[in-house]
Design a protein around this motif. Structure first.
Motif, PDB file in Angstrom:
ATOM      1  N   LEU A  34       0.816  -1.217   0.000  1.00  0.00           N
ATOM      2  CA  LEU A  34       0.000   0.000   0.000  1.00  0.00           C
ATOM      3  C   LEU A  34       0.852   1.270   0.000  1.00  0.00           C
ATOM      4  N   GLY A  35       2.185   1.097   0.019  1.00  0.00           N
ATOM      5  CA  GLY A  35       3.054   2.262  -0.001  1.00  0.00           C
ATOM      6  C   GLY A  35       3.052   3.048   1.289  1.00  0.00           C
ATOM      7  N   MET A  36       2.912   2.341   2.419  1.00  0.00           N
ATOM      8  CA  MET A  36       2.928   3.031   3.719  1.00  0.00           C
ATOM      9  C   MET A  36       3.936   2.363   4.636  1.00  0.00           C
ATOM     10  N   SER A  37       4.256   3.020   5.719  1.00  0.00           N
ATOM     11  CA  SER A  37       5.217   2.466   6.672  1.00  0.00           C
ATOM     12  C   SER A  37       4.522   1.453   7.578  1.00  0.00           C
ATOM     13  N   GLN A  38       5.339   0.603   8.234  1.00  0.00           N
ATOM     14  CA  GLN A  38       4.752  -0.365   9.151  1.00  0.00           C
ATOM     15  C   GLN A  38       4.077   0.307  10.346  1.00  0.00           C
ATOM     16  N   PRO A  39       4.690   1.367  10.939  1.00  0.00           N
ATOM     17  CA  PRO A  39       3.988   2.036  12.042  1.00  0.00           C
ATOM     18  C   PRO A  39       2.612   2.568  11.624  1.00  0.00           C
ATOM     19  N   ALA A  40       2.528   3.091  10.399  1.00  0.00           N
ATOM     20  CA  ALA A  40       1.232   3.602   9.923  1.00  0.00           C
ATOM     21  C   ALA A  40       0.241   2.459   9.790  1.00  0.00           C
TER      22      ALA A  40
END
Length: 318
Positions: A34-40
């Motif tokens: 999804l093109g996001m960071s793991q924390p997000a």
């Protein structure tokens, strides 16, 4: 009283993450897709658990595993997002008129007997509609239909699939027969060929559990006979036909398939022939399948209408 997930804050970003978690066992992989960071992604999944008031996943040695509630929610998210994708196609097709792409799935018999002539008609009447056809066993077609790679299929719901995921409109039983090469030793016997004589040759059959194999084995049992001892197992229709053409093996196939290969376009004999035996074969009913709650796009509806008309002779979809 049921949870109102929208009012409690469920968002498209939550749906997209859950849909990816249905495919990945690691949160980092889902986040990356999804093109996001793991924390997000971790923050989003925590929000989903708050909205749903339930645990969505548990950690395991392989990463994470969705709970039963998580699986159910993820399945619905996949379907909801597919409906959004279909809605986009719907809009584009309405803008451009009767044009677009339709993906059909079918088991072999109806693909040859009904889908092919329906496509010929569609191409004449709607030249701007492009069509792709996936021919294969129901076991392969069901997940393709479920995740939106197919608009509809002529197949069966596999025993290990949840029937509640599909809308099912039963159509016809699929007549089947045994085939051999045109100069096979069995063709020199008086018809009908006794079932006992069939067991003296190699057989080509689809994997165990496939409808046509189950039907064939049951027909032999009904005759009080054992099962073939020399069986080549393959799910490839092309490999089946080629083996029959080049060896003394016999195979169980849909009647429409046998008819197609028994005669060339000029009327001359084909490379295989249907064996007239005392073994009667008829595979269980296949259905017109769509995803549960799916609304066919305008062009998919046009093609589905023509396919169903070819099968039933009636206009079923308005």
């Amino acid at each position: 009283m049921s949870l109102d997930l929208l009012r409690r804050g469920m968002k498209i970003s939550h749906l997209r993450l859950l849909a990816e978690l249905a495919k990945h066992t690691r949160l980092t992989d889902a986040a990356s897709a999804l093109g996001m960071s793991q924390p997000a992604a971790s923050r989003l999944i925590s929000e989903v658990e708050r909205v749903a008031e339930a645990d969505i996943y548990v950690r395991s040695g392989r990463g994470i595993e969705l709970t039963d509630i998580g699986h159910k929610l993820a399945e619905r998210c996949v379907r909801i997002l597919q409906e959004f994708a279909d809605a986009g196609r719907d809009i584009e097709q309405h803008k451009s008129g009767q044009s677009g792409h339709v993906s059909i799935g079918s088991v072999t018999g109806p693909a040859i007997e009904y889908v092919l002539p329906a496509i010929r008609h569609v191409r004449l009447s709607y030249p701007d509609i492009s069509i792709s056809v996936e021919v294969g066993p129901s076991l392969d077609l069901a997940p393709m239909l479920e995740d939106g790679r197919l608009d509809f299929s002529l197949s069966r719901v596999p025993v290990d699939e949840d029937p509640d995921l599909f809308e099912e409109r039963p159509l016809l039983r699929e007549p089947a027969c045994l085939v051999a090469r045109t100069d096979h030793p069995l063709t020199r016997l008086a018809a009908p060929v006794p079932a006992e004589a069939l067991l003296g040759f190699d057989w080509v059959l689809p994997p165990v559990g496939a409808p046509i194999r189950t039907t064939t084995e049951q027909a032999l049992r009904d005759k009080g006979l054992g099962l073939p001892t020399k069986v080549l197992t393959t799910s490839s229709f092309l490999f089946t036909v080629t083996t029959v053409q080049r060896t003394n093996a016999i195979a169980a196939v849909a009647q429409s398939v046998a008819s197609s290969f028994a005669e060339n376009a000029d009327g001359s004999p084909g490379t295989i022939t249907a064996l007239e035996s005392d073994l009667t074969l008829s595979v269980e009913t296949y259905s017109f399948l769509t995803r549960k709650g799916q609304v066919l796009t305008p062009v998919a509806r046009i093609v589905a209408r023509e396919v169903l008309r070819a099968i039933t002779g009636e206009t079923i979809l308005a």
